[in-house]
Design a protein around this motif. Structure first.
Motif, PDB file in Angstrom:
ATOM      1  N   GLN A   1       0.951  -1.187   0.028  1.00  0.00           N
ATOM      2  CA  GLN A   1      -0.064  -0.219  -0.017  1.00  0.00           C
ATOM      3  C   GLN A   1       0.901   1.258   0.034  1.00  0.00           C
ATOM      4  O   GLN A   1       0.512   2.209  -0.753  1.00  0.00           O
TER       5      GLN A   1
ATOM      6  N   GLU B   1      -6.922  -4.003   7.877  1.00  0.00           N
ATOM      7  CA  GLU B   1      -5.496  -3.119   7.756  1.00  0.00           C
ATOM      8  C   GLU B   1      -5.238  -2.423   6.389  1.00  0.00           C
ATOM      9  O   GLU B   1      -4.444  -1.752   6.138  1.00  0.00           O
TER      10      GLU B   1
ATOM     11  N   SER C   1      -6.525   0.065   3.361  1.00  0.00           N
ATOM     12  CA  SER C   1      -7.209   1.239   2.915  1.00  0.00           C
ATOM     13  C   SER C   1      -7.345   1.098   1.268  1.00  0.00           C
ATOM     14  O   SER C   1      -7.958   1.982   0.746  1.00  0.00           O
TER      15      SER C   1
ATOM     16  N   PRO D   1     -13.531  -3.991   2.582  1.00  0.00           N
ATOM     17  CA  PRO D   1     -12.874  -3.462   1.623  1.00  0.00           C
ATOM     18  C   PRO D   1     -12.904  -4.653   0.318  1.00  0.00           C
ATOM     19  O   PRO D   1     -12.081  -4.395  -0.635  1.00  0.00           O
TER      20      PRO D   1
END
Length: 300
Positions: free
Chosen positions: A92, A124, A126, A155
């Protein structure tokens, strides 16, 4: 990242057992220029399981830099949850547009263990996650209820299924079953390149493609025709790749994809040891298949 269309999964080149970042960057740049909708970096045939965390993060950064505006999907699978979380943080930070997670293990996971892995990873993230159901490699097969449970974690944006049945009407029925259990905003992506045409014609949203990593133009012809419902164009494009599909079925995609990439001159070696290349006869079959496609050696 929009988890639709053709995602070309890049092979990882090696020199003396270590990733060849220069050749890898060249492959990613070629894929970005080809028109694929997204790029898969460090997938199964990118041999993520044979790379260190540092190598995977470094190659992710290289892929993102070379891909430009094309989204990059990166695998974070690993046997230990702590390594998965370390990879999630690293890729990420390196700019990945999404992550791909298979339930990799040494001890075959139970259903509660697999669900716990995804729960820990999703906490964890995003960026969006693609569920990777790859029972032939992991030894773990999802049921539809587990797809739904993982997709509800937050997500999750897509499910990469291992293929679709090829009998008349069976592919459509399978996709309809999945639509019935998944949230409306979670896409269905077919893998197992041999069933890509059937899956896309049956309504899959994406094709997560091994061969597109080395042969994006031929793969795009198939993907665009199938997603437009062009039966004649799909049949012709699928038939052009049928020799490759036959080799995939007999020898598995990893070694065949490595042979394709090597013969196209995309790098020196595409198999980390102890994996060994195809034998001489099968290498000749790969060369014949590439010749029939009009593909020739020399890096893009």
């Amino acid at each position: 990242m929009d988890f639709r269309g053709l995602s070309g999964f890049a092979p990882t080149p090696f020199v003396d057992g270590a990733p060849d970042e220069v050749a890898f960057r060249r492959i990613i740049a070629g894929l970005a220029a080809s028109g694929v909708d997204s790029i898969g970096a460090l997938g199964s045939t990118g041999h993520y399981a044979y790379l260190s965390v540092e190598e995977r993060v470094r190659l992710t950064r290289a892929a993102v830099e070379e891909a430009g505006d094309v989204p990059v999907l990166v695998s974070i699978g690993a046997p230990a949850t702590r390594t998965v979380l370390e990879l999630a943080e690293g890729v990420q930070a390196a700019g990945a547009s999404g992550v791909l997670l298979a339930p990799v293990s040494y001890q075959r996971l139970t259903r509660p263990e697999a669900l716990g892995l995804y729960r820990d990873a999703c906490a964890e993230l995003s960026v969006p996650l693609c569920i990777y159901d790859n029972p032939g490699t992991t030894g773990f097969a999802f049921d539809d209820e587990l797809y739904a449970e993982v997709a509800a974690l937050g997500p999750v944006a897509s499910v990469k299924i291992p293929g679709v049945p090829l009998g008349p009407g069976e592919a459509e029925a399978r996709v309809a079953e999945l639509r019935g259990v998944l949230p409306a905003d979670v896409t269905i992506g077919v893998s197992g390149d041999q069933s890509a045409a059937a899956g896309l014609l049956a309504g899959c949203d994406a094709w997560y493609s091994v061969i597109a990593g080395s042969l994006p133009e031929a793969s795009l012809r198939l993907a665009r025709a199938a997603m437009a419902g062009d039966l004649e164009g799909t049949g012709a494009a699928d038939a052009a790749l049928s020799a490759i599909w036959g080799l995939f079925t007999r020898r598995g995609s990893a070694r065949v994809a490595a042979a394709v990439a090597t013969q196209l001159g995309l790098g020196v070696d595409f198999l980390p040891r102890p994996l060994l290349p195809l034998g001489e006869g099968e290498q000749a079959e790969v060369a014949e298949a590439l010749g029939a496609l009009g593909a020739s050696g020399g890096a893009r």
